[in-house]
Design a protein around this motif. Structure first.
Motif, PDB file in Angstrom:
ATOM      1  N   LEU A   5       0.741  -1.200  -0.034  1.00 38.03           N
ATOM      2  CA  LEU A   5       0.058   0.067   0.020  1.00 38.03           C
ATOM      3  C   LEU A   5       1.053   1.270  -0.034  1.00 38.03           C
ATOM      4  O   LEU A   5       1.809   1.217   0.697  1.00 38.03           O
ATOM      5  N   ARG A   6       0.595   2.102  -0.944  1.00 34.42           N
ATOM      6  CA  ARG A   6       1.169   3.309  -1.062  1.00 34.42           C
ATOM      7  C   ARG A   6       0.186   4.449  -0.761  1.00 34.42           C
ATOM      8  O   ARG A   6      -0.755   4.435  -1.483  1.00 34.42           O
ATOM      9  N   PRO A   7       0.654   5.610  -0.057  1.00 29.87           N
ATOM     10  CA  PRO A   7      -0.267   6.725   0.119  1.00 29.87           C
ATOM     11  C   PRO A   7      -0.550   7.354  -1.286  1.00 29.87           C
ATOM     12  O   PRO A   7       0.302   7.453  -2.086  1.00 29.87           O
ATOM     13  N   ALA A   8      -1.974   7.456  -1.619  1.00 22.36           N
ATOM     14  CA  ALA A   8      -2.512   8.261  -3.011  1.00 22.36           C
ATOM     15  C   ALA A   8      -2.077   9.669  -2.954  1.00 22.36           C
ATOM     16  O   ALA A   8      -2.183  10.284  -1.615  1.00 22.36           O
ATOM     17  N   SER A   9      -2.118  10.355  -3.727  1.00 23.73           N
ATOM     18  CA  SER A   9      -1.914  11.822  -3.703  1.00 23.73           C
ATOM     19  C   SER A   9      -3.178  12.474  -4.690  1.00 23.73           C
ATOM     20  O   SER A   9      -3.747  11.658  -5.238  1.00 23.73           O
ATOM     21  N   SER A  10      -3.126  13.637  -4.859  1.00 25.80           N
ATOM     22  CA  SER A  10      -4.126  14.274  -5.849  1.00 25.80           C
ATOM     23  C   SER A  10      -3.930  13.907  -7.020  1.00 25.80           C
ATOM     24  O   SER A  10      -4.709  14.058  -7.903  1.00 25.80           O
ATOM     25  N   PHE A  15      -6.873   8.578 -12.044  1.00 26.16           N
ATOM     26  CA  PHE A  15      -6.899   7.381 -12.060  1.00 26.16           C
ATOM     27  C   PHE A  15      -8.000   6.526 -11.290  1.00 26.16           C
ATOM     28  O   PHE A  15      -8.670   5.644 -11.768  1.00 26.16           O
ATOM     29  N   ALA A  16      -8.227   6.869 -10.055  1.00 20.83           N
ATOM     30  CA  ALA A  16      -9.069   6.244  -9.042  1.00 20.83           C
ATOM     31  C   ALA A  16     -10.416   6.581  -9.688  1.00 20.83           C
ATOM     32  O   ALA A  16     -11.353   5.824  -9.496  1.00 20.83           O
ATOM     33  N   ARG A  17     -10.897   7.763 -10.049  1.00 19.01           N
ATOM     34  CA  ARG A  17     -12.370   8.120 -10.559  1.00 19.01           C
ATOM     35  C   ARG A  17     -12.385   7.276 -11.889  1.00 19.01           C
ATOM     36  O   ARG A  17     -13.458   6.623 -11.934  1.00 19.01           O
ATOM     37  N   GLU A  18     -11.553   7.315 -12.693  1.00 19.67           N
ATOM     38  CA  GLU A  18     -11.805   6.286 -13.782  1.00 19.67           C
ATOM     39  C   GLU A  18     -11.877   4.940 -13.595  1.00 19.67           C
ATOM     40  O   GLU A  18     -12.995   4.319 -14.190  1.00 19.67           O
ATOM     41  N   LEU A  19     -11.061   4.432 -12.710  1.00 13.20           N
ATOM     42  CA  LEU A  19     -11.038   2.945 -12.414  1.00 13.20           C
ATOM     43  C   LEU A  19     -12.694   2.832 -11.427  1.00 13.20           C
ATOM     44  O   LEU A  19     -13.396   1.753 -11.819  1.00 13.20           O
ATOM     45  N   ASP A  41     -14.927  13.433  -6.577  1.00 15.77           N
ATOM     46  CA  ASP A  41     -13.819  14.007  -6.308  1.00 15.77           C
ATOM     47  C   ASP A  41     -13.935  14.643  -5.005  1.00 15.77           C
ATOM     48  O   ASP A  41     -12.931  14.708  -4.078  1.00 15.77           O
ATOM     49  N   VAL A  42     -15.108  15.115  -4.542  1.00 19.47           N
ATOM     50  CA  VAL A  42     -15.398  15.604  -3.163  1.00 19.47           C
ATOM     51  C   VAL A  42     -15.218  14.504  -2.103  1.00 19.47           C
ATOM     52  O   VAL A  42     -14.462  14.793  -1.147  1.00 19.47           O
ATOM     53  N   ALA A  43     -15.384  13.333  -2.427  1.00 23.58           N
ATOM     54  CA  ALA A  43     -15.292  12.308  -1.404  1.00 23.58           C
ATOM     55  C   ALA A  43     -13.752  11.846  -1.194  1.00 23.58           C
ATOM     56  O   ALA A  43     -13.478  11.518  -0.268  1.00 23.58           O
TER      57      ALA A  43
END
Length: 146
Positions: A5-10, A15-19, A41-43
């Motif tokens: 696990l690696r911390p995600a950044s902005s 990537f996260a939204r599309e997945l 995005d807000v979440a």
């Protein structure tokens, strides 16, 4: 297989939204819900986000939140080509360990009733504790870490 696990950044938001959209849009359509990029995005901004990695490859991500009692998995998604290889199970176990270390009483999540991922969640020790509309609420009780 070794996962991390690696911390995600902005920078990982797109990537996260599309997945998430790719993984979840069919459930939104089936249940007559409206997908909103802005809501995602807000979440994302209000949660603790982690990338699920193997070496230099990003396989997916998870998004967490907390209240006084529980640690919540708000999102858990793995890229389609990397599913069924243990990354999701491993990630759930890591989050369960976090919950225990933080002395939370439980690990919780919500899943669409018709999402086959609930089989994985049950295998990982989460049980259905309630339902609302098209969702199941699932929980795994924790005991504090020794």
């Amino acid at each position: 297989m070794v996962f991390e696990l690696r911390p995600a950044s902005s920078a990982d938001l797109c990537f996260a939204r599309e997945l998430t959209r790719e993984t979840m849009l069919r459930y939104y359509i089936q249940h007559d819900l409206r997908w909103q990029d802005e809501a995602f995005d807000v979440a994302w901004a209000g949660r603790e986000n982690w990338l699920i990695c193997q070496g230099d490859s990003v396989l997916g991500f998870l998004s967490l939140s907390r209240d006084a009692k529980a640690l919540y998995i708000r999102e858990l998604h793995v890229i389609k080509t990397d599913r069924c290889k243990g990354a999701g199970s491993w990630a759930i176990e890591q989050v369960f360990s976090m919950a225990r270390e933080e002395r939370r009483s439980s690990l919780r999540l919500t899943v669409f009733k018709n999402n086959p991922a609930q089989v994985l969640y049950q295998r990982m020790g989460l049980s259905v504790v309630g339902e609302e509309d098209c969702f199941l609420r699932m929980e795994r009780m924790c005991s504090a870490a020794p």
